[in-house]
Design a protein around this motif. Structure first.
Motif, PDB file in Angstrom:
ATOM      1  N   GLY A  89      39.432 -38.918 -25.006  1.00  0.00           N
ATOM      2  CA  GLY A  89      38.387 -38.060 -25.390  1.00  0.00           C
ATOM      3  C   GLY A  89      38.103 -36.812 -24.621  1.00  0.00           C
ATOM      4  N   THR A  90      38.853 -36.340 -23.896  1.00  0.00           N
ATOM      5  CA  THR A  90      38.640 -35.063 -22.964  1.00  0.00           C
ATOM      6  C   THR A  90      38.245 -33.833 -23.910  1.00  0.00           C
ATOM      7  N   VAL A  91      39.119 -33.717 -24.797  1.00  0.00           N
ATOM      8  CA  VAL A  91      38.641 -32.347 -25.864  1.00  0.00           C
ATOM      9  C   VAL A  91      37.596 -32.764 -26.497  1.00  0.00           C
ATOM     10  N   THR A  92      37.190 -34.021 -26.936  1.00  0.00           N
ATOM     11  CA  THR A  92      35.987 -34.139 -27.901  1.00  0.00           C
ATOM     12  C   THR A  92      34.740 -34.047 -26.668  1.00  0.00           C
ATOM     13  N   ARG A  93      34.887 -34.559 -25.754  1.00  0.00           N
ATOM     14  CA  ARG A  93      33.633 -34.218 -24.833  1.00  0.00           C
ATOM     15  C   ARG A  93      33.400 -32.742 -24.587  1.00  0.00           C
ATOM     16  N   ALA A  94      34.265 -32.019 -24.446  1.00  0.00           N
ATOM     17  CA  ALA A  94      34.361 -30.328 -24.363  1.00  0.00           C
ATOM     18  C   ALA A  94      33.733 -30.239 -25.628  1.00  0.00           C
ATOM     19  N   HIS A  95      34.070 -30.483 -26.840  1.00  0.00           N
ATOM     20  CA  HIS A  95      33.709 -29.845 -28.034  1.00  0.00           C
ATOM     21  C   HIS A  95      31.986 -30.131 -28.099  1.00  0.00           C
ATOM     22  N   GLU A  96      31.654 -31.523 -27.550  1.00  0.00           N
ATOM     23  CA  GLU A  96      30.528 -31.883 -27.699  1.00  0.00           C
ATOM     24  C   GLU A  96      29.470 -30.886 -26.631  1.00  0.00           C
ATOM     25  N   SER A  97      30.004 -30.529 -25.589  1.00  0.00           N
ATOM     26  CA  SER A  97      29.256 -29.611 -25.075  1.00  0.00           C
ATOM     27  C   SER A  97      29.074 -28.199 -25.404  1.00  0.00           C
ATOM     28  N   ILE A  98      30.018 -27.980 -26.206  1.00  0.00           N
ATOM     29  CA  ILE A  98      29.829 -26.606 -26.942  1.00  0.00           C
ATOM     30  C   ILE A  98      28.962 -26.867 -27.951  1.00  0.00           C
ATOM     31  N   ILE A  99      29.000 -27.810 -28.735  1.00  0.00           N
ATOM     32  CA  ILE A  99      27.934 -27.915 -29.629  1.00  0.00           C
ATOM     33  C   ILE A  99      26.649 -27.891 -29.338  1.00  0.00           C
ATOM     34  N   SER A 100      26.311 -28.384 -28.032  1.00  0.00           N
ATOM     35  CA  SER A 100      25.072 -28.320 -27.416  1.00  0.00           C
ATOM     36  C   SER A 100      24.638 -27.228 -26.918  1.00  0.00           C
ATOM     37  N   PHE A 101      25.660 -26.198 -26.541  1.00  0.00           N
ATOM     38  CA  PHE A 101      25.486 -24.849 -26.177  1.00  0.00           C
ATOM     39  C   PHE A 101      24.973 -24.058 -27.321  1.00  0.00           C
ATOM     40  N   ARG A 102      25.374 -24.342 -28.532  1.00  0.00           N
ATOM     41  CA  ARG A 102      24.806 -23.818 -29.819  1.00  0.00           C
ATOM     42  C   ARG A 102      23.375 -23.823 -29.540  1.00  0.00           C
ATOM     43  N   THR A 103      22.583 -24.778 -29.355  1.00  0.00           N
ATOM     44  CA  THR A 103      21.435 -24.722 -29.379  1.00  0.00           C
ATOM     45  C   THR A 103      20.689 -24.499 -28.206  1.00  0.00           C
ATOM     46  N   HIS A 104      21.371 -24.766 -27.099  1.00  0.00           N
ATOM     47  CA  HIS A 104      20.737 -24.373 -25.643  1.00  0.00           C
ATOM     48  C   HIS A 104      20.990 -22.935 -25.223  1.00  0.00           C
ATOM     49  N   GLY A 105      22.251 -22.450 -25.571  1.00  0.00           N
ATOM     50  CA  GLY A 105      22.433 -21.070 -25.099  1.00  0.00           C
ATOM     51  C   GLY A 105      22.711 -20.931 -23.537  1.00  0.00           C
ATOM     52  N   ASN A 106      22.804 -21.909 -22.556  1.00  0.00           N
ATOM     53  CA  ASN A 106      22.949 -21.536 -21.255  1.00  0.00           C
ATOM     54  C   ASN A 106      24.656 -21.721 -20.960  1.00  0.00           C
ATOM     55  N   CYS A 107      24.880 -20.391 -20.522  1.00  0.00           N
ATOM     56  CA  CYS A 107      26.355 -20.311 -20.248  1.00  0.00           C
ATOM     57  C   CYS A 107      26.837 -20.959 -19.033  1.00  0.00           C
ATOM     58  N   SER A 108      26.068 -21.092 -18.222  1.00  0.00           N
ATOM     59  CA  SER A 108      26.389 -21.658 -16.720  1.00  0.00           C
ATOM     60  C   SER A 108      26.690 -23.420 -17.122  1.00  0.00           C
ATOM     61  N   GLN A 109      25.525 -23.700 -17.851  1.00  0.00           N
ATOM     62  CA  GLN A 109      25.780 -25.298 -18.218  1.00  0.00           C
ATOM     63  C   GLN A 109      26.857 -25.596 -19.126  1.00  0.00           C
ATOM     64  N   LEU A 110      27.330 -24.520 -20.152  1.00  0.00           N
ATOM     65  CA  LEU A 110      28.561 -24.765 -20.873  1.00  0.00           C
ATOM     66  C   LEU A 110      29.568 -24.637 -19.952  1.00  0.00           C
TER      67      LEU A 110
END
Length: 221
Positions: A89-110
């Motif tokens: 699930g490594t890449v899947t978890r990274a994709h989930e974080s990117i999807i969340s980034f589309r909403t919060h827009g925080n580059c540091s968090q991404l």
């Protein structure tokens, strides 16, 4: 009685492993005094990536130094199993974080979230690589850990082993954490595979973190 013996061996091996990690830190302190405990100066993304890379390096070095005290194939199998488990699930978890980034827009968090997901299997592979290098045994990762073939990250582990060996050979002549920059490049390449582009820079305006739009990283993808 056999179970107790195995437990004693495992405790002793872990104790030695911790001791070798301290020895690794002493090398660093000897050529870069004060750097390890000092606050990071400069760009935050560079500092974050070097921290992650140095953690991977420390695990490799400690396992390489302590390998001669291990109890044979049992330790090798344990490291291989831990590595394969971390791949799930490594890449899947990274994709989930990117999807969340589309909403919060925080580059540091991404960067922190995706680097955490991607760096974990790299770190777990470093245990195995260090252990086998310490035993002078060659690692055929694709055969020993078949799940690597379906992870989408196989090439990164091969490159990582090369960079860890380079870091090992040059470990007493680093200038600060720049000695792990080869490992940093492996992490950056793995992040790109997962969908995050990171351009590191100490010069203003600093590093750039970007997540291109792909089907896998769209909220409704």
């Amino acid at each position: 009685m056999v179970i107790c013996l195995h437990r004693h061996q495992e405790f002793l091996y872990r104790f030695i492993d911790d001791g070798e990690a301290i020895r690794d830190s002493s090398w660093f302190e000897s050529h870069s005094p004060g750097v390890m405990l000092a606050e990071h100066q400069g760009d935050w993304a560079v500092a974050t990536m070097r921290d992650a890379a140095h953690t991977i390096w420390e695990e490799y070095a400690a396992c390489r130094l302590s390998a001669r005290f291990s109890h044979g194939e049992m330790a090798t199998l344990s490291y291989a199993e831990g590595f394969e488990t971390s791949l799930s699930g490594t890449v899947t978890r990274a994709h989930e974080s990117i999807i969340s980034f589309r909403t919060h827009g925080n580059c540091s968090q991404l960067l922190i979230e995706t680097a955490r997901a991607i760096a974990m299997p790299l770190k777990m592979s470093a245990y195995l690589m260090g252990h086998l290098d310490g035993l002078d045994e060659e690692l055929n990762l694709m055969e020993r850990c078949p799940s690597v073939n379906n992870s989408g990250m196989g090439d990164h582990f091969i490159t990582l082993q090369r960079e860890l060996r380079v870091a090992w050979e040059t470990r007493k002549s680093w200038e600060g954490l720049s000695g792990v920059d080869g490992i940093v490049n492996v992490i950056l390449a793995a992040l790109l595979t997962a969908g995050v582009e990171v351009t590191l820079s100490q010069a203003p305006p600093g590093s750039r973190v970007y997540a291109p739009f792909t089907v896998e990283t769209m909220p409704n993808g």
